[in-house]
Design an enzyme around this catalytic site. Structure first.
Site, PDB file in Angstrom:
ATOM      1  N   SER A 186      48.672  35.338  40.357  1.00  0.00           N
ATOM      2  CA  SER A 186      47.337  35.816  40.708  1.00  0.00           C
ATOM      3  C   SER A 186      47.316  36.908  41.766  1.00  0.00           C
ATOM      4  O   SER A 186      46.350  37.655  41.857  1.00  0.00           O
ATOM      5  CB  SER A 186      46.472  34.650  41.188  1.00  0.00           C
ATOM      6  OG  SER A 186      47.021  34.052  42.359  1.00  0.00           O
ATOM      7  N   HIS A 214      45.272  31.734  35.576  1.00  0.00           N
ATOM      8  CA  HIS A 214      44.812  33.115  35.436  1.00  0.00           C
ATOM      9  C   HIS A 214      45.178  33.720  34.076  1.00  0.00           C
ATOM     10  O   HIS A 214      44.889  34.894  33.834  1.00  0.00           O
ATOM     11  CB  HIS A 214      45.385  33.968  36.560  1.00  0.00           C
ATOM     12  CG  HIS A 214      44.784  33.670  37.895  1.00  0.00           C
ATOM     13  ND1 HIS A 214      43.677  34.322  38.381  1.00  0.00           N
ATOM     14  CD2 HIS A 214      45.128  32.747  38.836  1.00  0.00           C
ATOM     15  CE1 HIS A 214      43.367  33.830  39.575  1.00  0.00           C
ATOM     16  NE2 HIS A 214      44.233  32.882  39.875  1.00  0.00           N
ATOM     17  N   LYS A 244      37.747  29.758  35.970  1.00  0.00           N
ATOM     18  CA  LYS A 244      37.988  31.193  36.057  1.00  0.00           C
ATOM     19  C   LYS A 244      37.407  31.867  34.809  1.00  0.00           C
ATOM     20  O   LYS A 244      36.216  32.103  34.750  1.00  0.00           O
ATOM     21  CB  LYS A 244      39.478  31.462  36.264  1.00  0.00           C
ATOM     22  CG  LYS A 244      39.951  30.921  37.627  1.00  0.00           C
ATOM     23  CD  LYS A 244      41.395  31.195  37.893  1.00  0.00           C
ATOM     24  CE  LYS A 244      41.777  30.807  39.318  1.00  0.00           C
ATOM     25  NZ  LYS A 244      41.614  29.367  39.622  1.00  0.00           N
TER      26      LYS A 244
END
Length: 396
Positions: A186, A214, A244
């Site tokens: 990330s 991610h 996310k």
């Protein structure tokens, strides 16, 4: 009366953090977390959210969340193993497994909880864990909690992984050995070399664990980094978040039915924390359905990511070696990094500074997270602001 020693400790260390540019000020949003946000009455172009696909304020997800809340209530009312499992939770887990192309999946309250619970449910003090040195803090804490011997592996260094796997296995000291890595890192945006990792894992019979927080929704046309490489049947643990790209909250582990059955009786956050709210579960299902039906948001995310990268690179910023839409501007000095971020905010662009201990000392950066929700006009404004502040502070 509070402890004198506690107050002395807190005052000393807080002052030290502030003097070294390491104290993080928390900003409060006065509305949804979208491509634009409002802080202290100021509207800012938002470049700091993990809301990759723009789902956090998507009308379709909100409608499903509201309907599920009306049907099931605002909370599940118990832990999953007593009577906190509602049909909406079963539906979500089946949806995740289908999306990740695994036999089964289990949902947790957060991605952090996944790593704390799943690693320690399988690994113990008789085992060893090989861990990439840049893995997320939740992986590090999950490894520590397991009691297993933790062996740091140089970042993305396959020769080091092979050597340490060989040494660890041949020592004969451990019952099981796991290799754990982020799918997408990330802070730098680079992608784990899963094909070579799988080859080494098969050679030494390593358990494989990929934290794809991610990567889910971003890689593999949305299905993640493991799917990107076509290795669904080679990775033992596929872990990811629902907070996310999915845009809601929670986390999951996907894998074999036996693995998921074991986690449901041994992963402590699953056993001892109340379930995801029904509304959150329903919104997650809707997000996965949208990703499964179309790659429109995914494709727009990548288009925006390429556009921003190209623009920042042309301006002369050090954007590292990112392979994903995550785009760091590496400044270096912590105080300069904090000042750079502050000036961006004053000019209408919110891009949060990230400094030690989140990243190594002297590698401070302003991390940009373009999303599918950003317009080209917004990104052009971001680039113009970066040019102005970069010249002003002699960063470019």
């Amino acid at each position: 009366m509070t402890s004198h020693k506690l107050n002395t400790f807190l005052e000393k260390n807080l002052t030290e953090l502030k003097e070294n540019g390491l104290y993080n000020e928390i900003d409060t949003l006065e509305g949804p977390n979208g491509s634009e946000i409002t802080i202290n009455g100021q509207t800012l172009i938002n470049m700091s959210s993990n809301n990759y696909l723009g789902f956090a304020n998507d009308t379709r997800l909100k409608e499903k969340a509201n309907a599920a809340t009306d049907k099931f209530g605002v909370g599940a009312g118990a832990v999953r193993t007593i009577n906190g499992t509602q049909s909406i939770h079963d539906e979500l887990e089946a949806k995740i497994a289908d999306f990740k192309q695994t036999e089964a999946a289990v949902a947790f309250q957060s991605g952090f909880n996944c790593n704390m619970g799943a690693i320690s449910a399988v690994m113990n003090k008789k085992d060893a864990i090989l861990s990439d040195e840049l893995n997320h803090a939740s992986i590090i804490d999950g490894c520590r909690l397991s009691g297993a011997k933790v062996i740091r592996v140089k970042h993305q260094d396959m020769d080091d992984l092979r050597a340490k796997a060989k040494e660890t296995i041949e020592s004969g000291q451990y019952d099981k050995v796991m290799y754990i890595t982020d799918g997408v890192f990330s802070m730098d945006g680079d992608v784990a070399n899963l094909p070579d990792i799988v080859k080494i894992a098969e050679e030494f019979d390593l358990i494989t664990y990929v934290d794809d927080a991610h990567g889910s929704g971003v890689m593999g046309k949305g299905a993640g980094t493991v799917k990107h490489y076509g290795l669904q049947d080679k990775i033992d643990f596929q872990m990811g978040t629902l907070s996310k790209a999915v845009g809601v909250v929670g986390g999951y582990v996907a894998g074999t039915q036996n693995l998921i059955d074991w986690l449901k009786v041994r992963a402590r956050p699953f056993l001892f924390s109340t379930s995801l709210t029904p509304g959150a579960a329903a919104a997650c299902i809707e997000a996965i359905d949208i990703m499964s039906a179309s790659t429109e948001e995914h494709d727009r995310l990548w288009e925006n990511g390429h556009y921003l990268k190209e623009g920042l690179n042309k301006l002369g910023f050090n954007i590292g070696n990112s392979e994903t839409p995550i785009t760091p501007c590496i400044i270096g000095d912590e105080k300069l990094t904090q000042l750079f971020s502050k000036r961006l905010t004053e000019e209408g662009v919110y891009a949060k500074s990230i400094v030690f201990p989140t990243v190594p000392k002297s590698t401070g950066r302003v991390r940009n997270m373009p999303s599918a929700a950003h317009t080209k006009e917004q990104l052009d404004q971001v680039l113009a602001t970066y040019k102005k502040v970069g010249n002003e502070l002699n960063v470019i």
